[in-house]
Write a protein that holds these residues in place. Structure first.
Motif, PDB file in Angstrom:
ATOM      1  N   LEU A 231       2.871   4.629   2.004  1.00  7.80           N
ATOM      2  CA  LEU A 231       1.865   3.771   1.385  1.00  7.80           C
ATOM      3  C   LEU A 231       1.464   2.638   2.324  1.00  7.80           C
ATOM      4  O   LEU A 231       0.280   2.298   2.438  1.00  7.80           O
ATOM      5  CB  LEU A 231       2.397   3.208   0.074  1.00  7.80           C
ATOM      6  N   ASN A 232       2.446   2.053   3.018  1.00  5.40           N
ATOM      7  CA  ASN A 232       2.127   1.003   3.989  1.00  5.40           C
ATOM      8  C   ASN A 232       1.258   1.551   5.114  1.00  5.40           C
ATOM      9  O   ASN A 232       0.306   0.888   5.563  1.00  5.40           O
ATOM     10  CB  ASN A 232       3.414   0.415   4.559  1.00  5.40           C
ATOM     11  N   ALA A 233       1.593   2.758   5.550  1.00  5.40           N
ATOM     12  CA  ALA A 233       0.776   3.380   6.599  1.00  5.40           C
ATOM     13  C   ALA A 233      -0.648   3.607   6.106  1.00  5.40           C
ATOM     14  O   ALA A 233      -1.623   3.386   6.845  1.00  5.40           O
ATOM     15  CB  ALA A 233       1.408   4.704   7.032  1.00  5.40           C
ATOM     16  N   LEU A 234      -0.782   4.017   4.845  1.00  7.92           N
ATOM     17  CA  LEU A 234      -2.117   4.233   4.277  1.00  7.92           C
ATOM     18  C   LEU A 234      -2.890   2.917   4.194  1.00  7.92           C
ATOM     19  O   LEU A 234      -4.092   2.864   4.510  1.00  7.92           O
ATOM     20  CB  LEU A 234      -1.973   4.855   2.887  1.00  7.92           C
ATOM     21  N   LEU A 235      -2.205   1.850   3.791  1.00  2.00           N
ATOM     22  CA  LEU A 235      -2.864   0.545   3.693  1.00  2.00           C
ATOM     23  C   LEU A 235      -3.348   0.073   5.067  1.00  2.00           C
ATOM     24  O   LEU A 235      -4.480  -0.409   5.212  1.00  2.00           O
ATOM     25  CB  LEU A 235      -1.894  -0.483   3.099  1.00  2.00           C
ATOM     26  N   HIS A 236      -2.490   0.187   6.076  1.00  8.06           N
ATOM     27  CA  HIS A 236      -2.885  -0.249   7.419  1.00  8.06           C
ATOM     28  C   HIS A 236      -4.035   0.593   7.959  1.00  8.06           C
ATOM     29  O   HIS A 236      -4.988   0.060   8.557  1.00  8.06           O
ATOM     30  CB  HIS A 236      -1.686  -0.159   8.365  1.00  8.06           C
ATOM     31  N   THR A 237      -3.953   1.909   7.760  1.00  4.04           N
ATOM     32  CA  THR A 237      -5.013   2.795   8.247  1.00  4.04           C
ATOM     33  C   THR A 237      -6.342   2.492   7.581  1.00  4.04           C
ATOM     34  O   THR A 237      -7.387   2.415   8.243  1.00  4.04           O
ATOM     35  CB  THR A 237      -4.619   4.264   8.007  1.00  4.04           C
ATOM     36  N   GLU A 238      -6.297   2.296   6.266  1.00  2.06           N
ATOM     37  CA  GLU A 238      -7.535   2.011   5.528  1.00  2.06           C
ATOM     38  C   GLU A 238      -8.142   0.682   5.977  1.00  2.06           C
ATOM     39  O   GLU A 238      -9.368   0.562   6.124  1.00  2.06           O
ATOM     40  CB  GLU A 238      -7.224   1.987   4.030  1.00  2.06           C
TER      41      GLU A 238
END
Length: 448
Positions: A231-238
């Motif tokens: 989820l953190n990776a998704l937040l940073h990517t977005e």
């Protein structure tokens, strides 16, 4: 943005409910089973006790010439005490009582069962309305001429037996109740500790939704840790993609507007060409604003609506004061707690700012901005005291290219931008007549 779920959609509520159901069903069943086993054990003990009394009576029973001979006193002293609650009776094959112990004096004879020779019966009877337990045994006495069958009955008051059962039941159910309370407390504490990581996970996601955190920071068990990392990776990517997208749009706007400005400055352009260049410029501005909207992808952003609304009201008040338009701005916040818009601050400012700007242009003297917030929805309303909109204008105002105002300022794309942003967040944009001010009323509604 989803509505609140019923209680049974919560894992914690399900675990607690299932545990309580197990305790409330299992412990009473155990208590009932133990109680039944105790009653059977007590009954067996009493039956054995009465059997022992029967053998003591049988040992002193004699039959001579078909006549029953009994000693004046029995070994067990309770048989010799009137009304002691322990009685011995002997009946003939017809059920007629031919002998009774002294303890049975002046007591009405009950109906007794006579089993077959060599067999016994254990049963309950009532004597003068009082419950008694009875053990009956039939035996044949051999005389010189014949076999004489007689039935020996040992009767005992059931009060002692019932007292033991009641005392045991009372103690049993008190301890069952205490055990249930203890297990409930233990279960709640255990589940609270077990589900604490899930609660922390949920709380952090809520903070991320409200824009107070940019990522999940807590340390979670391995079952949740991988989800948190993804989820953190998704937040940073977005976030990175959104920044790159906006930077690219800004570069595109700069690249397009500079050549347009050069072309527009050419003196040989006629009026029609100037109008077309203005139209192209307006379209570029509209499409850029529309593309820059974060929309429902910004679920992890949280903006304080109250603060944004107050800033916009102050800003517009200064703008229209300088334009020599006397407008009274009112801000009504139904819930003083901070209303949170789960989206981008630029989108929120764009929506409220465009609606307020249109209301200022249409208003005579008053503009009202209202904020309503609860667990289910967020509602933003802008009202003015202008001439309002006709039914036909209300039906067509949000159509692409439609324009209900006749103002000299602006590009006429404000409401279209608002409509597109609201739709990107799966919200609702409604228009009607203001009951309080008499002009137009625009309402934006978002599900929480």
């Amino acid at each position: 943005m989803t509505p609140s779920k019923p209680w049974h959609h919560s894992l914690k509520a399900r675990f607690i409910a299932s545990g309580l159901l197990l305790i409330m069903v299992l412990l009473p069943v155990i208590g009932f089973t133990v109680n039944q086993a105790f009653e059977r054990q007590i009954a067996l003990s009493i039956e054995n006790q009465l059997k022992a009394y029967m053998y003591s009576v049988l040992a002193v029973t004699e039959v001579e010439d078909s006549q029953l001979n009994m000693p004046p006193h029995l070994v067990e002293n309770q048989f010799n005490v009137i009304g002691s609650g322990l009685y011995a009776l002997i009946s003939d094959p017809k059920g007629k009582i031919i002998w009774s112990s002294d303890s049975f004096f002046d007591i009405n004879a009950p109906e007794l069962n006579s089993p077959k020779a060599g067999e016994s019966l254990f049963y309950r009877i009532k004597i003068d309305g009082v419950k008694h337990v009875t053990y009956s045994f039939t035996v044949r006495f051999a005389t010189e001429n014949q076999l004489v069958p007689l039935t020996i009955h040992i009767i005992k008051d059931e009060s002692d037996y019932q007292f033991q059962v009641d005392e045991f039941n009372s103690t049993l159910w008190v301890w069952i109740g205490i055990l249930m309370l203890v297990l409930v407390v233990i279960q709640v504490v255990w589940l609270t500790w077990t589900l604490k990581p899930l609660n922390q996970f949920s709380d952090e996601i809520t903070l991320v939704e409200q824009g107070k955190l940019t990522e999940l920071n807590q340390s979670y068990p391995k079952e949740l840790n991988r989800v948190a990392k993804q989820l953190n990776a998704l937040l940073h990517t977005e976030k990175q993609q959104r920044n790159r997208y906006r930077n690219a749009l800004a570069d595109l706007a700069h690249s397009l507007k500079t050549p347009l400005a050069v072309i527009k400055s050419q003196p040989q352009l006629n009026k029609d060409s100037q109008e077309q260049l203005d139209h192209i410029n307006h379209i570029i501005g509209y499409q850029l604003k529309k593309a820059q909207s974060v929309g429902s992808n910004a679920w992890h952003l949280g903006v304080n609506v109250n603060d944004t609304a107050e800033k916009l009201v102050r800003t517009l008040g200064k703008i229209y004061h300088d334009a020599n338009k006397d407008i009274d701005y009112q801000l009504h916040i139904d819930n003083q707690q901070a209303a949170i818009f789960k989206g981008d601050s630029a989108d929120l400012s764009e929506m409220i700012g465009n609606l307020l700007d249109n209301a200022c242009k249409a208003a005579k003297h008053n503009v009202l901005l209202s904020i309503y917030s609860n667990a289910e929805s967020l509602t933003i309303q802008v009202e003015d005291d202008g001439v309002g909109l006709t039914q036909q204008q209300q039906a067509s105002i949000f159509e692409r290219g439609a324009r209900a105002d006749t103002y000299q300022q602006g590009h006429g794309i404000g409401l279209a931008i608002v409509s597109d942003i609201v739709n990107s967040y799966q919200g609702k944009l409604q228009v009607g007549q203001s009951a309080e001010l008499g002009g137009a009323k625009f309402s934006i509604i978002f599900s929480q």
